[in-house]
Design a protein around this motif. Structure first.
Motif, PDB file in Angstrom:
ATOM      1  N   ASN A  63      34.816  31.000  46.104  1.00 59.28           N
ATOM      2  CA  ASN A  63      35.772  30.711  47.717  1.00 59.28           C
ATOM      3  C   ASN A  63      37.022  30.385  47.776  1.00 59.28           C
ATOM      4  O   ASN A  63      38.220  30.377  47.833  1.00 59.28           O
ATOM      5  CB  ASN A  63      35.034  32.516  47.946  1.00 59.28           C
ATOM      6  CG  ASN A  63      34.518  33.171  46.469  1.00 59.28           C
ATOM      7  OD1 ASN A  63      35.635  33.236  45.542  1.00 59.28           O
ATOM      8  ND2 ASN A  63      33.930  34.085  47.025  1.00 59.28           N
ATOM      9  N   TYR A  64      35.388  29.826  48.931  1.00 59.90           N
ATOM     10  CA  TYR A  64      36.894  29.064  49.428  1.00 59.90           C
ATOM     11  C   TYR A  64      37.802  27.950  49.428  1.00 59.90           C
ATOM     12  O   TYR A  64      38.438  26.998  50.461  1.00 59.90           O
ATOM     13  CB  TYR A  64      35.362  28.786  51.011  1.00 59.90           C
ATOM     14  CG  TYR A  64      35.218  29.829  51.759  1.00 59.90           C
ATOM     15  CD1 TYR A  64      35.685  30.063  53.075  1.00 59.90           C
ATOM     16  CD2 TYR A  64      33.968  31.115  51.642  1.00 59.90           C
ATOM     17  CE1 TYR A  64      35.117  31.449  54.001  1.00 59.90           C
ATOM     18  CE2 TYR A  64      33.485  32.019  52.584  1.00 59.90           C
ATOM     19  CZ  TYR A  64      34.554  32.094  53.297  1.00 59.90           C
ATOM     20  OH  TYR A  64      34.199  33.184  54.241  1.00 59.90           O
ATOM     21  N   LYS A  70      44.705  26.795  46.393  1.00 57.06           N
ATOM     22  CA  LYS A  70      45.700  27.494  45.711  1.00 57.06           C
ATOM     23  C   LYS A  70      46.743  27.787  46.354  1.00 57.06           C
ATOM     24  O   LYS A  70      47.418  27.863  45.874  1.00 57.06           O
ATOM     25  CB  LYS A  70      45.339  29.088  44.846  1.00 57.06           C
ATOM     26  CG  LYS A  70      43.839  28.961  44.326  1.00 57.06           C
ATOM     27  CD  LYS A  70      43.568  27.875  42.960  1.00 57.06           C
ATOM     28  CE  LYS A  70      42.445  28.603  41.875  1.00 57.06           C
ATOM     29  NZ  LYS A  70      42.979  27.804  40.897  1.00 57.06           N
ATOM     30  N   GLN A  71      46.878  27.868  47.677  1.00 57.62           N
ATOM     31  CA  GLN A  71      47.384  27.783  48.744  1.00 57.62           C
ATOM     32  C   GLN A  71      46.537  27.159  49.934  1.00 57.62           C
ATOM     33  O   GLN A  71      46.314  26.879  50.030  1.00 57.62           O
ATOM     34  CB  GLN A  71      47.659  29.514  49.435  1.00 57.62           C
ATOM     35  CG  GLN A  71      48.341  30.592  47.713  1.00 57.62           C
ATOM     36  CD  GLN A  71      50.093  30.549  48.020  1.00 57.62           C
ATOM     37  OE1 GLN A  71      50.651  29.853  49.138  1.00 57.62           O
ATOM     38  NE2 GLN A  71      50.425  30.363  46.360  1.00 57.62           N
ATOM     39  N   TYR A 246      39.909  38.234  44.733  1.00 55.56           N
ATOM     40  CA  TYR A 246      39.466  38.850  45.574  1.00 55.56           C
ATOM     41  C   TYR A 246      38.236  37.879  46.957  1.00 55.56           C
ATOM     42  O   TYR A 246      38.714  38.172  47.851  1.00 55.56           O
ATOM     43  CB  TYR A 246      38.479  40.486  45.954  1.00 55.56           C
ATOM     44  CG  TYR A 246      39.943  41.520  45.729  1.00 55.56           C
ATOM     45  CD1 TYR A 246      40.633  41.863  46.258  1.00 55.56           C
ATOM     46  CD2 TYR A 246      39.828  41.743  43.999  1.00 55.56           C
ATOM     47  CE1 TYR A 246      41.827  43.302  46.671  1.00 55.56           C
ATOM     48  CE2 TYR A 246      40.888  42.705  43.987  1.00 55.56           C
ATOM     49  CZ  TYR A 246      41.494  43.584  44.860  1.00 55.56           C
ATOM     50  OH  TYR A 246      43.123  44.422  44.481  1.00 55.56           O
ATOM     51  N   GLY A 247      37.580  37.451  45.539  1.00 55.31           N
ATOM     52  CA  GLY A 247      36.774  36.520  46.545  1.00 55.31           C
ATOM     53  C   GLY A 247      37.555  35.722  47.131  1.00 55.31           C
ATOM     54  O   GLY A 247      37.230  35.461  48.912  1.00 55.31           O
ATOM     55  N   ALA A 252      39.740  33.398  52.667  1.00 51.69           N
ATOM     56  CA  ALA A 252      40.778  33.362  53.341  1.00 51.69           C
ATOM     57  C   ALA A 252      41.252  34.097  54.419  1.00 51.69           C
ATOM     58  O   ALA A 252      41.282  33.918  55.817  1.00 51.69           O
ATOM     59  CB  ALA A 252      42.815  32.777  52.694  1.00 51.69           C
ATOM     60  N   ALA A 253      40.762  35.249  54.333  1.00 53.96           N
ATOM     61  CA  ALA A 253      41.168  36.667  55.596  1.00 53.96           C
ATOM     62  C   ALA A 253      39.733  35.730  56.565  1.00 53.96           C
ATOM     63  O   ALA A 253      39.656  36.391  57.494  1.00 53.96           O
ATOM     64  CB  ALA A 253      40.728  37.221  55.202  1.00 53.96           C
ATOM     65  N   THR A 254      38.513  36.179  56.159  1.00 59.23           N
ATOM     66  CA  THR A 254      37.730  35.393  57.473  1.00 59.23           C
ATOM     67  C   THR A 254      38.005  34.098  57.983  1.00 59.23           C
ATOM     68  O   THR A 254      37.855  34.209  58.641  1.00 59.23           O
ATOM     69  CB  THR A 254      36.723  35.208  56.151  1.00 59.23           C
ATOM     70  OG1 THR A 254      36.071  36.127  55.798  1.00 59.23           O
ATOM     71  CG2 THR A 254      35.615  34.600  57.187  1.00 59.23           C
ATOM     72  N   ALA A 255      38.473  32.322  57.170  1.00 56.56           N
ATOM     73  CA  ALA A 255      38.736  31.994  57.496  1.00 56.56           C
ATOM     74  C   ALA A 255      40.313  31.744  58.774  1.00 56.56           C
ATOM     75  O   ALA A 255      39.790  30.824  59.419  1.00 56.56           O
ATOM     76  CB  ALA A 255      39.274  30.626  56.711  1.00 56.56           C
TER      77      ALA A 255
END
Length: 281
Positions: A63-64, A70-71, A246-247, A252-255
């Protein structure tokens, strides 16, 4: 030696107070815990009808790594540091002299100007969005770092916070500096600023949180993906082809959230001191 005993009513009130505070903390932390939990799970577990806090199959690396490949997530975070750092430096350059003039200098109209500063706290920044957009369009500044940074270079709250702290500084310290031959600007940067380190750190944490999480204004003035700030970068990530996964999205939101948490924990003691000291007067 007499021991102090607490009354049953006080014990009950203390337990109720701590339980209420604990419940509030749990409610505020729940979205972040869920965000981290989803960022560690594969897609099959995310949409599973049975919810588990910890994943059965750890999918964190996938996920990370997807979030950063991806972006350009690293670029979004770098843009966040560039924008928030530049804004804070500019806000400090403006706020310290203004706060010193409002707190320690005597001049006609000082109270009226301070009243206008307080009124400025009541004006939402969305009110000035359209005039500022037209102004930047006229000067050709849209879709640039300047378009994001310039509207926030003057912080009314920063002026108010620093002014409240400067009121606690003894006038004898300033008079002694004047006797040593220092001018007013030298007093601001060589005397007042080192004295106001707790307030500066407290304001720095607040400025970082506000401008890091700013979404409305960058969404209006930024079209290029390489200039996107962290919140706007999440939108670009969500609009990408793999954004519905969503993973990686929660990774990304966590980072993006991690720098704010680290900054607050690192400056927690100075933040509390700065906020409490500015509330003395």
């Amino acid at each position: 030696m007499r021991t102090k005993t607490l009354e049953p009513g006080r014990i009950g009130f203390a337990l109720f107070r701590h339980a209420l505070l604990g419940l509030g903390a749990l409610i505020m932390l729940a979205p972040f815990v869920l965000m981290i939990s989803v960022s560690l799970k594969p897609s099959g577990e995310i949409f599973s009808p049975e919810f588990t806090l910890l994943p059965k199959v750890w999918h964190a690396w996938e996920n990370y790594s997807a979030a950063f490949t991806k972006q350009p997530l690293a670029r979004f975070i770098l843009n966040g540091f560039i924008v928030t750092g530049s804004i804070f430096v500019c806000q400090l350059i403006v706020a310290l002299p203004c706060a010193y003039a409002l707190a320690k200098l005597r001049w006609r109209g000082k109270e009226t100007v301070f009243l206008m500063v307080l009124l400025g706290l009541l004006i939402p920044h969305q009110v000035t969005a359209i005039p500022l957009y037209i102004l930047f369009w006229k000067f050709g500044l849209l879709d640039s770092y300047a378009a994001i940074i310039l509207p926030s270079t003057i912080s009314v709250f920063g002026i108010f916070l620093m002014r409240q702290f400067f009121l606690t500084v003894p006038d004898d310290l300033i008079n002694a500096a004047r006797l040593d031959g220092l001018g007013e600007f030298a007093i601001v940067w060589r005397i007042m600023m080192p004295t106001a380190v707790p307030a500066v750190i407290a304001f720095g944490v607040l400025s970082l949180v506000w401008n890091w999480n700013e979404f409305f204004w960058p969404l209006i003035v930024i079209q290029s993906e390489h200039l996107a700030t962290p919140p706007l970068g999440v939108v670009f990530f969500n609009n990408a082809e793999a954004g519905t996964n969503y993973g990686p999205l929660m990774a990304a939101a966590t980072a993006i959230t991690a720098p704010l948490v680290i900054a607050f924990l690192a400056a927690q003691r100075w933040f509390i001191d700065g906020v409490t000291m500015t509330a003395v007067k």
